[in-house]
Design a protein around this motif. Sequence first.
Motif, PDB file in Angstrom:
ATOM      1  N   SER A 145       0.504   0.763   3.327  1.00  0.00           N
ATOM      2  CA  SER A 145       1.230  -0.364   2.859  1.00  0.00           C
ATOM      3  C   SER A 145       2.704  -0.483   3.447  1.00  0.00           C
ATOM      4  O   SER A 145       3.337  -1.555   3.847  1.00  0.00           O
ATOM      5  CB  SER A 145       1.484  -0.052   1.431  1.00  0.00           C
ATOM      6  OG  SER A 145       1.944   1.478   1.084  1.00  0.00           O
ATOM      7  N   MET A 146       3.624   0.650   3.817  1.00  0.00           N
ATOM      8  CA  MET A 146       4.752   0.648   4.088  1.00  0.00           C
ATOM      9  C   MET A 146       4.498   0.178   5.642  1.00  0.00           C
ATOM     10  O   MET A 146       5.383  -0.497   6.276  1.00  0.00           O
ATOM     11  CB  MET A 146       5.166   2.165   4.440  1.00  0.00           C
ATOM     12  CG  MET A 146       6.495   2.294   4.869  1.00  0.00           C
ATOM     13  SD  MET A 146       7.136   4.320   4.441  1.00  0.00           S
ATOM     14  CE  MET A 146       8.407   4.134   5.691  1.00  0.00           C
ATOM     15  N   ALA A 147       3.605   0.818   6.715  1.00  0.00           N
ATOM     16  CA  ALA A 147       3.418   0.434   8.008  1.00  0.00           C
ATOM     17  C   ALA A 147       3.159  -1.360   8.016  1.00  0.00           C
ATOM     18  O   ALA A 147       3.852  -1.894   9.004  1.00  0.00           O
ATOM     19  CB  ALA A 147       2.200   0.842   8.511  1.00  0.00           C
ATOM     20  N   ASN A 148       2.375  -1.706   7.115  1.00  0.00           N
ATOM     21  CA  ASN A 148       2.191  -3.352   7.222  1.00  0.00           C
ATOM     22  C   ASN A 148       3.383  -4.165   6.836  1.00  0.00           C
ATOM     23  O   ASN A 148       3.785  -4.932   7.440  1.00  0.00           O
ATOM     24  CB  ASN A 148       0.842  -3.475   6.257  1.00  0.00           C
ATOM     25  CG  ASN A 148      -0.366  -3.014   6.749  1.00  0.00           C
ATOM     26  OD1 ASN A 148      -0.547  -2.698   7.926  1.00  0.00           O
ATOM     27  ND2 ASN A 148      -1.257  -2.809   5.854  1.00  0.00           N
ATOM     28  N   ALA A 149       4.027  -3.655   5.904  1.00  0.00           N
ATOM     29  CA  ALA A 149       5.166  -4.396   5.079  1.00  0.00           C
ATOM     30  C   ALA A 149       6.303  -4.396   6.298  1.00  0.00           C
ATOM     31  O   ALA A 149       7.003  -5.452   6.363  1.00  0.00           O
ATOM     32  CB  ALA A 149       5.648  -3.811   3.865  1.00  0.00           C
TER      33      ALA A 149
END
Length: 800
Positions: A145-149
């Motif tokens: 989630s952090m990587a995609n955002a």
Amino acid sequence: MAAMLKLSLSYLSRSKIQNLLIALLILLSALLVSTAVIILANTGNQFKEMHERTHGSHQILTFDKGLNDPKAVYDWWASQDGVEVSTLLRYRPLSGITFNDLDIPNLYLYMMDTPALPWKVDKLVFSSGLQSAVPEQGSVWIPTSMANAYTISAGDTIGFKTGSSTLDLKVSGIVVDIPYGAPFTNTARVWMNPADYQADFHSLGGKDTYMMGIHFNDYSMNSDYWDHYASETGAPFLETKMEFESIASFYLIISQIVGFIMVFLGVVMMIIALITIGFTISDAILANYQTIGILKSLGLTSNRTIGTYVIQYSLLSVVAILPGIALSVLVSKFIINISVSSLRVGSSDIAIKGSSAAILVGVSLFALVLLFVVLYARKARSIQPVQAIRYGMSESDHTRMSNRIHSPLGNWIGFGRMPVLAVIGIRNLIKNSKSSILMFLLTTVASSVLVLGYVLLTSITGIYQTAAKWGYDNANIAAVVVNNSTFPKDEFKQLLAEDSRIRYVGWQGNITGVFSPESSSEIHGQTISLYLSVLDGSYQELGFENLRGNNPQQENEIAVGVSVAKTLNKDLGDLIDLYIQGEKRTFIITGIYQAIANMSVSGRITMDAVRTVNPAYSDFDAIFINVNDPTQANTVANELNERFKSSASVVTQKTLLDSVYAEAADILIYPMSLIGLLFILATFIIIFSTCRISIRKENKTYGIYKSIGMTSRRIRLSVAMGVTVLSVIGAVLGSVIGVYVLPVLLEMILSGYGIVQLPLILNWGGIILFACLSIGAAALGSWFSSRVIGEASPRMLVIE
């Protein structure tokens, strides 16, 4: 049979454009309905499979209040049969990162001391990077989630803010972390090398905090375990407990919203397509009335006449439905991939289920098409050869059409006093009443869909304007305390008091309130943990809103979320008993509010209420600040953030909300744009087709108009003007439906997430603009369909 097939092929070849458009309409219906079915079939499946694969937690216990001994709680749960627990995980909280020279402040991190793999509960699944027992020194694992955002890849370096300095660590792995890896969240677990954790945080102030995950073999038994825990330990669990529903909610909410809207609108599209097919058949029969009458006089039976239409539309349906189903798989895969991107492993697409359901949709649509064909083609049974040859229609239809033109409505309109262009346009609508009704309904539906999509996206992207209606505060600035033990509360308070730009300050903490079933028999023995907001200040002054009633002002008052009120069957004025830090307190409910955070399983109480239990309570998680001049909010927030960045993150409310909901808007824009585009295309197709049919029936009339001097352009303009006026009326009604009726459908979905009244932002300029798109499609469809008038000579039109 040969005669039937020959007639069917002649119908197909004679009206190529119209049949192509009908096939395209069937394709769009199959595409939209099948896509919706596949999305719904996969809603929850991806999360469920990954949760099972990782042996995910059903509940997360966070020991951040110092009210329970982590080791004692861990030992109790580890000894229970039918329950598995994670390692007691040690962590430190941080706020904000720097990446690619950009400062990202509103990101709250649990910096984890990573235990060696393998784990029993909440196993990490690597999406990219090399898997190892623990992260290598100088590196971390971050959630998808952090990587995609923030578009972070394995090998990138992130700067983690530790106050006055920055801790630079390389990303060696991106992992699927179920409890803290949902999309559009600003909370993440960052997994550190144990040696790095010890070295990097040893010199920092504060102390370690712990969390643990619990996995139940039978989740429905969790309340029994908690009752057993309370009876054995002598008190309920007093720390923070995150429930499975909260863990799952943000994984599922987007897919459920999109799927539900697409099912509803897909069914509407399918109904419109079937009505259009029926209308087309009716007019085809009317246009070929003389031909059918002659064929019947030569011995063609009624059943064979019906069979010609069945063959024709069977061929069209097969040609249209098969690619529609195939396209729906691709479209649904795209939507599902972006809505649950945090569950993707590597660059591979997520496996999509539901193809059998899509095939069933195709078969059902094919059967419905044939059913409507038979129902409408049955009109051919009543054709009398003599009447067909004489009138070109039944004698009763001829009389009815003549009466319609000379009806009191025509006299009331006053054709004799109107311009010729208006008379031709209105006459076309009155004479072809069925097609006019269809066009009106179509533009109404299309504009309502476009308006709904625009209003929904506007409401999410502008959520900071309606924050209080989503359950948030309405303060200008929020200071989130990252490290309570090092936060200089007195210095911060004094600085705020001396700053003339600041108008009001409220200090907020949170505790867990426990509702025990001993005082109520309505929840069947289930113990409920509530997230309680504790405010030292005025809820009203900081903009907290209620659906009904008022915020608490006295120590014995409470406002509760709608989910709590519904579950406990409570209303304004009712009493509720809660255990706060081990002591029972009775509150009177003064307000009921909605909040998407914690799914409305929450409450609001005053600081005085907590201090009746613990007079020394002074734990604060956030400070809400209102300024005299809102335009100075950014300046004040930046100054405070720079001064207190070692222990707090200070941002404006807009920054706080945008960082969470911008991603949700980005995900929603694709399916909503697709739906809108399909409805615009359907509007053009259907109006083109119906106008083409009407023009074909009126060929002789238009030939007479041209023979007396009217130009083709004026005739075409009059037809387009009539359709445009009709579509304007439909668009007005559709706008009202899109703003006030269709959002009720969303509320049916969001009610499960704590929102029962969808807060909408109504930008009427944009609403009118999007409603006009359906008007434009209708006008273009009618204009292009009338090209045949200009291409034919008056003599040929009259002969036809």
